[in-house]
Design an enzyme around this catalytic site. Sequence first.
Site, PDB file in Angstrom:
ATOM      1  N   TYR A  33       0.834  -1.200   0.000  1.00 33.82           N
ATOM      2  CA  TYR A  33       0.000   0.000   0.000  1.00 33.82           C
ATOM      3  C   TYR A  33       0.865   1.245   0.000  1.00 33.82           C
ATOM      4  O   TYR A  33       2.076   1.173   0.214  1.00 33.82           O
ATOM      5  CB  TYR A  33      -0.958   0.010   1.205  1.00 33.82           C
ATOM      6  N   ARG A  52       7.986   4.281  -4.672  1.00 34.55           N
ATOM      7  CA  ARG A  52       8.043   3.263  -3.610  1.00 34.55           C
ATOM      8  C   ARG A  52       7.017   2.171  -3.864  1.00 34.55           C
ATOM      9  O   ARG A  52       7.271   0.986  -3.619  1.00 34.55           O
ATOM     10  CB  ARG A  52       7.842   3.917  -2.242  1.00 34.55           C
ATOM     11  N   HIS A 102      -0.859 -21.260  -0.858  1.00 33.86           N
ATOM     12  CA  HIS A 102       0.221 -20.330  -0.518  1.00 33.86           C
ATOM     13  C   HIS A 102       1.034 -19.875  -1.724  1.00 33.86           C
ATOM     14  O   HIS A 102       1.372 -18.713  -1.856  1.00 33.86           O
ATOM     15  CB  HIS A 102       1.161 -20.953   0.518  1.00 33.86           C
ATOM     16  N   LYS A 147       6.541  -1.879   1.760  1.00 31.08           N
ATOM     17  CA  LYS A 147       5.357  -1.326   2.450  1.00 31.08           C
ATOM     18  C   LYS A 147       4.190  -2.306   2.287  1.00 31.08           C
ATOM     19  O   LYS A 147       3.232  -2.072   1.561  1.00 31.08           O
ATOM     20  CB  LYS A 147       5.036   0.071   1.903  1.00 31.08           C
TER      21      LYS A 147
HETATM   22  C1  PLP Z   1       6.592   1.569   9.580  1.00 37.34           C
HETATM   23  C2  PLP Z   1       6.572   2.940   8.962  1.00 37.34           C
HETATM   24  N1  PLP Z   1       7.698   3.676   9.004  1.00 37.34           N
HETATM   25  C3  PLP Z   1       7.738   4.916   8.482  1.00 37.34           C
HETATM   26  C4  PLP Z   1       6.617   5.489   7.895  1.00 37.34           C
HETATM   27  C5  PLP Z   1       6.691   6.876   7.323  1.00 37.34           C
HETATM   28  O1  PLP Z   1       6.695   6.824   5.907  1.00 37.34           O
HETATM   29  P1  PLP Z   1       6.132   8.037   5.056  1.00 37.34           P
HETATM   30  O2  PLP Z   1       6.916   9.251   5.479  1.00 37.34           O
HETATM   31  O3  PLP Z   1       6.423   7.652   3.644  1.00 37.34           O
HETATM   32  O4  PLP Z   1       4.679   8.179   5.367  1.00 37.34           O
HETATM   33  C6  PLP Z   1       5.425   4.751   7.821  1.00 37.34           C
HETATM   34  C7  PLP Z   1       4.237   5.312   7.192  1.00 37.34           C
HETATM   35  O5  PLP Z   1       3.175   4.756   7.204  1.00 37.34           O
HETATM   36  C8  PLP Z   1       5.415   3.439   8.357  1.00 37.34           C
HETATM   37  O6  PLP Z   1       4.303   2.690   8.311  1.00 37.34           O
END
Ligand code: PLP
Length: 287
Positions: A33, A52, A102, A147
């Site tokens: 996401y 990203r 899986h 992510k």
């Molecule tokens: C685990 C984690 N670290 C860092 C961030 C910060 O990322 P960003 O600045 O791209 O929102 C997020 C954002 O959701 C996150 O989930």
Amino acid sequence: MPRYAYVNGQYLPHGRAAIHIEDRGYQFADGIYEVVPVAAGRPVDESQHLDRLERSLSELRIAMPMSRRALELVCHELLRRNGIRDGLIYIQVTRGVAPRNHAFPADASPALVMTTKRMNFTGQAKFTDGVSVITVPDQRWARRDIKTINLLPNCLAKQTATEAGAYEALQVDDEGNVTEGTSSNAWIVTGNGKLITRHLSDDILHGVTRRTILAIAAEEGVDFEERPFTVAEALAANEAFVTSATSFVTPVVRIDGKPVGDGVPGPLAQRLLAWYRDYMAGLRVGA
Ligand SMILES: Cc1ncc(COP(=O)(O)O)c(C=O)c1O
């Protein structure tokens, strides 16, 4: 509630938008996401978020659900239909729908969902008063740079924070160093005024806000270093703060119940927040 959600090619009334029960996102958290902040009707750092997104997909060997240009058009059309000026766009891509097994399906098409949320970015107490955080062991997998929608350890840690009356949980690795928050990157300002945030690796999400703040710091001549720091170092620091697409620069004034610095938002965190707001409003270029 926003009016429309985008689901696999259709703009549907938000309350009626749905996905199949055999979507692999639902079955296995097999997806990724992005959260893109929106200010004055404009997605902020859109290209970095889509970079990203493409990288997360390629690391999981999921195809782009549509071209990059088409993705941008859908983002903008959803903002228009929902009349969003300040808020966020949520984009989720999963490997698609397939009978539960899986191993990857041979022929599933990636599923794309987009939603928006309206937010009021002004007058939030967290920016002016700062927040408390707690520390917890980092229990996540080894690829935190992706992510992924598999956020269960993050949810458990955030719930622990919430039950402790804290805004965020800073996760700590086996060496005692802070990795990051559950949905934010973590920063401190040392006694000699140096800005510190953990270096990029598979151990943390490569925050888009983190990247922009480092670029702004460089432009403004703020001394910084990307390296791990311990909880003890954070407690002895002059300032601490967290960054993310929705928390921007949020000052941290207490860690595990103990004050950071004077126990009030630090001057560098406040300056970085002001510069970042200018950047969001399009008043700064280049970052
Ligand atoms: C685990 C984690 N670290 C860092 C961030 C910060 O990322 P960003 O600045 O791209 O929102 C997020 C954002 O959701 C996150 O989930």
